[in-house]
Motif scaffolding. Structure first.
Motif, mmCIF file in Angstrom:
data_model
loop_
_atom_site.group_PDB
_atom_site.id
_atom_site.type_symbol
_atom_site.label_atom_id
_atom_site.label_comp_id
_atom_site.label_asym_id
_atom_site.label_seq_id
_atom_site.Cartn_x
_atom_site.Cartn_y
_atom_site.Cartn_z
ATOM 1 N N SER A 456 47.650 31.906 29.509
ATOM 2 C CA SER A 456 46.316 31.800 29.889
ATOM 3 C C SER A 456 45.793 30.510 28.912
ATOM 4 O O SER A 456 44.883 29.698 29.179
ATOM 5 N N THR A 468 42.486 29.361 34.184
ATOM 6 C CA THR A 468 41.954 30.628 34.800
ATOM 7 C C THR A 468 42.731 30.807 36.122
ATOM 8 O O THR A 468 43.366 29.927 36.694
ATOM 9 N N THR A 475 34.356 31.734 37.127
ATOM 10 C CA THR A 475 34.599 32.464 36.207
ATOM 11 C C THR A 475 33.525 32.370 35.087
ATOM 12 O O THR A 475 33.304 31.271 34.784
ATOM 13 N N VAL A 477 32.170 32.209 31.472
ATOM 14 C CA VAL A 477 32.775 31.705 30.342
ATOM 15 C C VAL A 477 31.830 31.954 29.264
ATOM 16 O O VAL A 477 30.729 31.443 29.237
ATOM 17 N N TRP A 494 40.273 44.577 29.552
ATOM 18 C CA TRP A 494 40.920 43.285 29.484
ATOM 19 C C TRP A 494 42.311 43.164 29.944
ATOM 20 O O TRP A 494 43.212 43.866 29.674
ATOM 21 N N THR A 538 40.503 37.735 28.509
ATOM 22 C CA THR A 538 40.307 37.306 29.911
ATOM 23 C C THR A 538 40.545 38.584 30.957
ATOM 24 O O THR A 538 41.462 39.463 30.459
ATOM 25 N N ASP A 543 35.926 35.330 30.889
ATOM 26 C CA ASP A 543 36.555 34.668 29.777
ATOM 27 C C ASP A 543 35.639 34.951 28.661
ATOM 28 O O ASP A 543 34.566 34.486 28.751
#
Length: 552
Positions: A456, A468, A475, A477, A494, A538, A543
Motif C-alpha cells: 500500500s 488505494t 477514499t 484520506v 484496520w 488503511t 486512509d
C-alpha cells in the motif's frame, strides 16, 4: 562539317538510338533522359510505351533543330557594332545558356540570376533598336519590367502565409503581369520589324513563341496524361531559338524591311488552337477559378467552414473548395447546381446525400430550420464549449465537496493544527503522493515503479506513493503532521498498518491535491529538513497518514 551541323546531327543520332534502346528494353527511361534531360520518376508509369516514344522522338528532332540554330555562327558584319550591341549579344547568348543548363539552385537564387541576365538585355534592346520613337521604347521597357517585378515579389513571399496567394489583389496582379508580358513581346517584335536588321524567319519564330504556349494549353485540355503534357512543355524551344537568332543577326545593317506577313496557314492553325483551348460551353467556369488553380483558391481543411465565418460573397467558393475533387473534371456551375438541387430536396423533407454543414454554405436559411447549430460562428461554438467545460468543472467541485463532507477524522483524539481530510477517487488507477516541495523526484518515481511493489505504501528518497484498492467509491484520506512519535493506535479495525522513512531536504513535505474541491493539506514536515517517519493506517475507504520526525 561545321559545329552546328555536327552537334545537331550527333544529338539526333543519340536521341534516335535512345528510342531504339527503349523499345528493346521496354522502358521509356533512356529516351526520356536523353530528350527531357531529367529522370522520368513516376511520369511514365501506366502510359503506353509507343505514344510516349513517338513524342520523345519528335522532341529529339525539335531539340536537334534548336541546337542547329543556337550554335550557328553570326553572319559577316554588315556594319561595325556599337558597344551596346556587343553587350546585348553577350547577354542574349548568356540567357540561352542559362535556360539550356538544368539548374538545382534554390528558387530565389534562380530568380536573381534570371533577372540579372534578362533585365539588362531588355534595357540594351530598347537602346539598340532603331525606327521606333522614344515613347515607344519607354513603354516597351515599362511593360518588360512588370513581369520581373512580380517574379521578385513571388520569390520574396515564398515563405509567407499561403493566404497571400488567394487574395483578389494577388490574382489581379497575375492577370496584369501576364498581359504586360504579352504586350512586351508584341512590342519587341514590332521594334525588330521597324529596325529592319532581323530576318523574316526570326520574326516568325518570335510569333511562334505564342503558339507554343497555346500548344501546352491545348494538350492539357485534350489529354489527362501528365506524360504527354510534360513532353509538350519541353517542346517550347522557340523562345531559345528566337533569342539566339536575335543575337546572331545584331551585326546586320538596319534598314526598312518589308512588312511582316504571316502565312494564312499559320493564322488558321493559331485560331483553331485558340478555339480548342477555350473549350466548349458545356463546362462553364466561374470567373474566380480555373483548371489547375485549386491550390491557389482553396485552403485544405478536414471539415467544411462554418457559414457564419464566411462572407456572403465567398460562400459559393467555400462550397466549391469543399466538394471539388482533383481527380474529377466537373465544372463549377454543375457542382453549384447539384448543391442547390440538394437544398430544394432537403427543404421538401426528402433524403439527401450531402452533409447539412456543406449545404449550409449555399442555403443557410433552409438548413437552419432543422440544424440551427450549424449557423453559429466559430466564436459562438467555442464560447458554448467553454461554458460547458466550466459547468462540468463546477459540477465536479460540487460533487467533491459533498464527498469531502462525508469524510471524518478516523482518530479524532489525536488533534493537531497541521492536518486535513479530503476525499480521493482513483479515476485512472494511479496512487496519490507525498513529496518534498523543492526536490526533483523523477528518479525516485522511476525506482518505485521499477520495483513493482504490491504494498500500500512505496517510498524512495523524497517521494512516497500510497496505492488505494480498486473500488467504486472515494477514499477518505486524513494526513496529520506531528512533532514527535504518536502513541500506538490499536490495529483492530484496520486492514493494514505500514511504516517507512521519507527525506525532506528543503524542510517542506507536501501532499498532492486530492479532491476536485481543492482541499489544501498543510506542510507535513514539522521539524524542518531531515528524515521523517511516515505511518499509514488503511482500511476499506479510509486512509490515515501520520508524519513525524524519525528517531536519530
Amino acid at each position: 562539317m561545321r559545329l552546328h551541323r555536327l552537334a545537331a546531327s550527333a544529338y539526333f543520332a543519340v536521341a534516335l538510338g535512345s528510342v531504339g534502346l527503349s523499345l528493346v528494353i521496354g522502358s521509356a527511361t533512356p529516351a526520356w533522359l536523353v530528350t527531357m534531360w531529367y529522370p522520368p520518376g513516376e511520369a511514365v508509369e501506366g502510359v503506353p510505351l509507343l505514344p510516349v516514344l513517338g513524342g520523345l522522338l519528335l522532341l529529339g528532332l525539335v531539340n536537334a533543330w534548336m541546337f542547329w540554330e543556337v550554335l550557328r555562327r553570326p553572319a559577316p558584319a554588315g556594319m561595325p557594332m556599337g558597344r551596346a550591341a556587343v553587350w546585348l549579344r553577350v547577354l542574349l547568348y548568356a540567357n540561352v545558356v542559362w535556360l539550356l543548363i538544368p539548374s538545382y539552385l534554390p528558387d530565389l537564387v534562380e530568380t536573381v540570376i534570371s533577372l540579372a541576365l534578362w533585365v539588362p538585355a531588355l534595357v540594351l534592346l530598347t537602346v539598340v533598336v532603331t525606327g521606333s520613337g522614344r515613347f515607344f521604347r519607354l513603354a516597351l521597357l515599362l511593360f518588360g519590367l512588370a513581369e520581373p517585378a512580380r517574379a521578385v515579389m513571388d520569390a520574396l513571399a515564398d515563405d509567407a502565409q499561403p493566404l497571400i496567394f488567394v487574395t483578389p489583389a494577388y490574382r489581379v496582379s497575375i492577370m496584369v503581369t501576364g498581359l504586360a508580358a504579352f504586350v512586351m513581346m508584341v512590342m519587341v517584335l514590332l521594334a525588330q520589324r521597324r529596325d529592319g536588321r532581323w530576318s523574316r524567319g526570326t520574326l516568325l519564330v518570335g510569333v511562334g513563341t505564342f503558339a507554343s504556349a497555346f500548344l501546352v494549353e491545348l494538350v492539357d485540355a485534350l489529354t489527362k496524361s501528365g506524360t504527354i503534357e510534360s513532353i509538350a512543355e519541353a517542346m517550347d524551344v522557340l523562345y531559345l531559338v528566337w533569342l539566339a537568332r536575335t543575337a546572331r543577326e545584331l551585326n546586320r545593317e538596319p534598314q526598312r524591311a518589308a512588312p511582316l506577313r504571316v502565312p494564312t496557314a499559320v493564322t488558321a492553325v493559331g485560331a483553331v488552337a485558340l478555339l480548342m483551348v477555350v473549350g466548349p460551353e458545356y463546362a462553364p467556369r466561374l470567373t474566380y477559378t480555373w483548371r489547375g488553380e485549386q491550390g491557389l483558391d482553396c485552403r485544405l481543411s478536414w471539415a467544411p467552414p462554418r457559414v457564419a465565418d464566411i462572407p456572403v460573397h465567398e460562400r459559393e467558393r467555400a462550397y466549391l473548395c469543399s466538394v471539388s475533387k482533383s481527380d474529377r473534371e466537373v465544372s463549377d456551375q454543375e457542382l453549384i447546381g447539384k448543391g442547390k438541387a440538394a437544398c430544394a430536396r432537403f427543404a421538401g423533407g426528402q433524403p439527401v446525400r450531402a452533409r447539412p454543414a456543406l449545404l449550409a454554405l449555399l442555403c443557410p436559411e433552409v438548413i437552419g430550420r432543422r440544424h440551427p447549430e450549424l449557423l453559429l460562428s466559430s466564436a459562438q461554438v467555442e464560447r458554448q464549449r467553454a461554458e460547458e467545460r466550466s459547468r462540468v468543472r463546477e459540477q465536479l467541485r460540487r460533487e467533491a465537496r459533498e464527498e469531502d463532507a462525508r469524510c471524518r477524522d478516523p482518530w479524532p483524539a489525536l488533534r493537531t493544527r497541521f492536518q486535513a481530510t479530503a476525499s480521493y477517487y482513483d479515476w485512472d488507477g494511479r496512487p496519490y503522493g507525498i513529496h518534498d516541495a523543492e526536490a526533483d523526484t523523477s528518479r525516485d518515481a522511476e525506482r518505485i515503479w521499477d520495483a513493482y511493489s504490491t504494498e500500500s505504501l512505496a517510498v524512495s528518497g523524497q517521494l512516497a506513493l500510497v496505492f488505494t484498492p480498486a473500488q467504486d467509491w472515494a477514499t477518505c484520506v486524513t494526513a496529520k503532521a506531528l512533532r514527535s512519535a504518536p502513541p500506538p493506535l490499536r490495529r483492530r479495525g484496520w486492514d493494514k498498518v505500514v511504516e517507512a522513512d521519507i527525506v525532506s531536504g528543503s524542510g517542506r513535505l507536501v501532499m498532492q491535491t486530492l479532491s476536485a474541491s481543492r482541499v489544501r493539506f498543510p506542510d507535513l514536515a514539522r521539524g524542518g529538513p531531515g528524515r521523517y517517519r511516515l505511518r499509514l493506517y488503511t482500511r476499506q475507504g479510509v486512509d490515515l497518514i501520520l508524519v513525524y520526525p524519525a528517531r536519530r
